[in-house]
Write a protein that holds these residues in place. Structure first.
Motif, mmCIF file in Angstrom:
data_model
loop_
_atom_site.group_PDB
_atom_site.id
_atom_site.type_symbol
_atom_site.label_atom_id
_atom_site.label_comp_id
_atom_site.label_asym_id
_atom_site.label_seq_id
_atom_site.Cartn_x
_atom_site.Cartn_y
_atom_site.Cartn_z
ATOM 1 N N THR A 158 44.920 16.851 5.627
ATOM 2 C CA THR A 158 44.635 16.833 4.193
ATOM 3 C C THR A 158 43.146 17.016 3.918
ATOM 4 O O THR A 158 42.625 16.554 2.910
ATOM 5 N N GLY A 159 42.465 17.687 4.826
ATOM 6 C CA GLY A 159 41.055 17.962 4.615
ATOM 7 C C GLY A 159 40.163 17.220 5.594
ATOM 8 O O GLY A 159 40.605 16.330 6.322
ATOM 9 N N SER A 160 38.893 17.599 5.596
ATOM 10 C CA SER A 160 37.922 17.005 6.511
ATOM 11 C C SER A 160 37.401 15.690 5.923
ATOM 12 O O SER A 160 37.600 15.422 4.729
ATOM 13 N N PRO A 161 36.700 14.887 6.711
ATOM 14 C CA PRO A 161 36.072 13.684 6.155
ATOM 15 C C PRO A 161 35.203 13.991 4.932
ATOM 16 O O PRO A 161 35.227 13.249 3.951
ATOM 17 N N LEU A 162 34.489 15.130 5.001
ATOM 18 C CA LEU A 162 33.624 15.496 3.879
ATOM 19 C C LEU A 162 34.440 15.764 2.604
ATOM 20 O O LEU A 162 34.050 15.364 1.504
ATOM 21 N N GLU A 163 35.575 16.435 2.781
ATOM 22 C CA GLU A 163 36.424 16.700 1.620
ATOM 23 C C GLU A 163 37.011 15.400 1.065
ATOM 24 O O GLU A 163 37.172 15.241 -0.140
ATOM 25 N N HIS A 164 37.325 14.462 1.961
ATOM 26 C CA HIS A 164 37.805 13.160 1.500
ATOM 27 C C HIS A 164 36.713 12.417 0.738
ATOM 28 O O HIS A 164 36.982 11.715 -0.225
ATOM 29 N N LYS A 165 35.495 12.598 1.193
ATOM 30 C CA LYS A 165 34.360 11.967 0.495
ATOM 31 C C LYS A 165 34.264 12.510 -0.931
ATOM 32 O O LYS A 165 34.087 11.747 -1.887
ATOM 33 N N ALA A 166 34.436 13.826 -1.050
ATOM 34 C CA ALA A 166 34.373 14.446 -2.373
ATOM 35 C C ALA A 166 35.465 13.895 -3.292
ATOM 36 O O ALA A 166 35.303 13.853 -4.498
ATOM 37 N N ARG A 167 36.584 13.460 -2.665
ATOM 38 C CA ARG A 167 37.678 12.895 -3.468
ATOM 39 C C ARG A 167 37.531 11.383 -3.649
ATOM 40 O O ARG A 167 38.440 10.718 -4.112
ATOM 41 N N GLY A 168 36.399 10.829 -3.201
ATOM 42 C CA GLY A 168 36.132 9.430 -3.514
ATOM 43 C C GLY A 168 36.141 8.471 -2.334
ATOM 44 O O GLY A 168 35.843 7.286 -2.484
ATOM 45 N N MET A 169 36.479 8.948 -1.138
ATOM 46 C CA MET A 169 36.468 8.038 0.008
ATOM 47 C C MET A 169 35.018 7.701 0.369
ATOM 48 O O MET A 169 34.124 8.530 0.220
ATOM 49 N N ASP A 170 34.788 6.478 0.830
ATOM 50 C CA ASP A 170 33.431 6.097 1.221
ATOM 51 C C ASP A 170 33.177 6.541 2.661
ATOM 52 O O ASP A 170 33.505 5.845 3.615
ATOM 53 N N VAL A 171 32.612 7.737 2.796
ATOM 54 C CA VAL A 171 32.365 8.335 4.109
ATOM 55 C C VAL A 171 30.855 8.393 4.325
ATOM 56 O O VAL A 171 30.127 8.852 3.458
ATOM 57 N N ARG A 172 30.391 7.865 5.453
ATOM 58 C CA ARG A 172 28.934 7.888 5.717
ATOM 59 C C ARG A 172 28.656 8.557 7.061
ATOM 60 O O ARG A 172 29.359 8.302 8.033
ATOM 61 N N ILE A 173 27.591 9.355 7.067
ATOM 62 C CA ILE A 173 27.121 9.921 8.332
ATOM 63 C C ILE A 173 26.202 8.909 8.993
ATOM 64 O O ILE A 173 25.300 8.374 8.346
ATOM 65 N N VAL A 174 26.442 8.631 10.266
ATOM 66 C CA VAL A 174 25.472 7.831 11.026
ATOM 67 C C VAL A 174 25.053 8.660 12.234
ATOM 68 O O VAL A 174 25.778 9.546 12.676
ATOM 69 N N TYR A 175 23.871 8.362 12.744
ATOM 70 C CA TYR A 175 23.366 9.119 13.885
ATOM 71 C C TYR A 175 23.492 8.330 15.172
ATOM 72 O O TYR A 175 23.245 8.844 16.246
ATOM 73 N N SER A 176 23.864 7.070 15.023
ATOM 74 C CA SER A 176 23.996 6.210 16.191
ATOM 75 C C SER A 176 25.070 5.173 15.882
ATOM 76 O O SER A 176 25.168 4.706 14.742
ATOM 77 N N PRO A 177 25.891 4.805 16.888
ATOM 78 C CA PRO A 177 26.887 3.750 16.609
ATOM 79 C C PRO A 177 26.222 2.452 16.167
ATOM 80 O O PRO A 177 26.781 1.699 15.369
#
Ligand code: SF4
Lengths: 91, 376
Positions: B101-120
């Motif tokens: 149903t789309g990439s994490p980024l597309e889910h973010k656009a639909r309102g999901m709280d998706v964050r990029i991190v560079y380190s665990p």
């Protein structure tokens, strides 16, 4: 998730034995030394960094070559973005 | 070779390429697999193929962690983050990888709280800074990355941080190599071993490839000269009918690996009985899961995970490309429906994916040549 980013240890913290301040092309960020516990680097050493953790010690010459290679691969910008992205709590 | 001049030691490169030509028997076809996606990227970027005679074929292996992840795992991770209290944290590489149903980024656009991190460890800090929310780190990677996730979980336990979990997709490289060697449609003569995975596991785990399968392995660095030297190493062995593990990347890879990193993995992870790889199917003991002693931080235990299996779009041939049976441009969707701007498969997303590498360096080059010649 870049290949591996070379950085120099510029500061160690006596109260945090598994953290170090590293410098990558002028940018300073804290990284984790936990994976080098058996062979802890000292100030001035160069390390390869992967996702915020120092993975191995390298020579200064290899560090320069590694940065040059990232540049040639077109990954240097991502690498810097990654380094700048480290250390949420400081932001 | 247009890139030779910008190499560190152009004369050495030319000499090494000559040596490769001398070593290769013109009546023989060599299939050498570079296991690691970083090598695939470098091979295309530096046009190393152009330095080799046509009877030396470089086969791109399964060493791009984003590419081998089946779509169902992405769907599972995203389904957990449907809960508005959950923050979905992942490396930037994951953001554009398509789920059903789309990439994490597309889910973010639909309102999901998706964050990029560079380190665990930054995902962990995110949890510390958001005590009312739950942060789920979507972990991917081979043995290079698994120790960092492991130490992050150790810290989570030490800090007593309970609003953090890991959705673990860490995979291990050796069983994948074994699956490739066992696959009836594959014939590989030698391997270029992954350099950064080997900083952790060392060289010993490859020994069976030489001993039981009689194939040479050279653990390699990522510079053009490193890769060419590794090709020399395996060709020399093939010529002498030898098979052993050589460490071309000695300046970074210790033969025994990194003991602290291996301890971190052993503390937190255990092998899964089996795990699905895109293109390679289910491979036994090929992935890591979180041990019972860290169950509290295991997203698969804390949340209900649908665990659905999704097959790739029918025309997509990611599996064949991942196994090295097809070259990227031989996929029916390549360059048409599937491009880096509109990826259908993960191999077109990650810079380590062979489709993206082929598209960016080979395909664009040919397109330019065609458009220039049509202008003339
Ligand atoms: S071109 Fe796209 S669909 Fe085809 S194999 Fe590559 S990533 Fe998969």
């Amino acid at each position: 998730m870049c290949l591996a980013i070379p950085g120099q240890i510029v500061e160690l913290f006596p109260d945090q034995p598994t953290a170090a301040m590293i410098e990558v092309v002028g940018v300073r960020r804290k990284v984790d030394l936990g994976l080098l516990q058996d062979n802890l680097p000292v100030k001035g050493d160069w390390v390869l960094i992967h996702v915020g953790f120092a993975m191995s010690k390298i020579s200064e010459e290899d560090a320069i070559d590694q940065m040059r290679m990232l540049r040639m691969l077109g990954e240097a910008e991502f690498a810097m973005e990654e380094v700048e992205g480290y250390g949420l709590e400081d932001s | 070779m247009k890139f030779v001049d910008e190499f560190r030691e152009p004369e050495v490169i030319t000499k090494t390429a000559e040596e490769i030509r001398r070593l290769a028997d013109p009546d023989r076809h060599y299939r050498i697999m570079e296991v690691c996606g970083g090598h695939t990227h470098a091979i295309y970027r530096f046009g190393l193929k152009d330095l080799l005679s046509s009877n030396i074929e470089l086969i791109h292996g399964p060493g791009c962690p984003v590419c081998v992840l089946p779509m169902g795992r992405i769907d599972d991770g995203l389904s957990i983050a449907q809960d508005p209290n959950v923050i979905f944290a992942a490396f930037g590489d994951m953001m554009r990888v398509p789920g059903t149903t789309g990439s994490p980024l597309e889910h973010k656009a639909r309102g999901m709280d998706v964050r990029i991190v560079y380190s665990p460890s930054d995902a962990l800090k995110l949890a510390k800074n958001n005590p009312d929310r739950h942060v789920m780190f979507f972990a991917i990677g081979f043995e290079t990355t698994a120790p960092s996730t492991a130490l992050t979980l150790v810290r989570a336990k030490e800090w007593g941080l309970h609003n953090f979990s890991v959705f673990c997709n860490h995979v291990t490289i050796i069983p994948a190599i074994r699956a490739i060697l066992d696959s009836p449609d594959m014939r590989i003569d030698a391997f270029i071993g992954p350099g950064h995975v080997s900083t952790v596991i060392g060289c010993r785990p490859y020994e069976w490839i030489a001993k039981n399968e009689h194939k040479p392995v050279a653990v390699s660095g990522f510079e053009p000269l490193d890769i060419l030297q590794s090709i020399v190493m395996v060709l020399r062995q093939l010529k002498a009918e030898q098979a052993m593990i050589e460490n071309q990347y000695k300046r970074v890879v210790p033969w025994e690996g990194n003991s602290a990193a291996l301890r971190a993995i052993a503390e937190v992870f255990e092998l899964r009985p089996y795990f699905e790889w895109r293109g390679l199917g289910f491979i036994s003991q090929s992935a890591l899961r979180i041990k019972e002693s860290y169950a509290e931080w295991d997203a698969e235990k804390r949340f209900v995970v649908p665990g659905v299996r999704v097959t790739d779009p029918k025309a997509a041939q990611c599996g064949e490309v991942l196994k090295g049976v097809l070259k990227p441009h031989q996929c029916k969707l390549f360059g048409r429906e599937c491009t880096p701007e509109h990826p259908i498969g993960a191999l077109m997303v990650s810079s380590e994916g062979s489709c993206a590498a082929y598209f960016n360096y080979e395909h664009r080059k040919t397109e330019m040549v065609t458009s220039i010649s049509s202008m003339a």
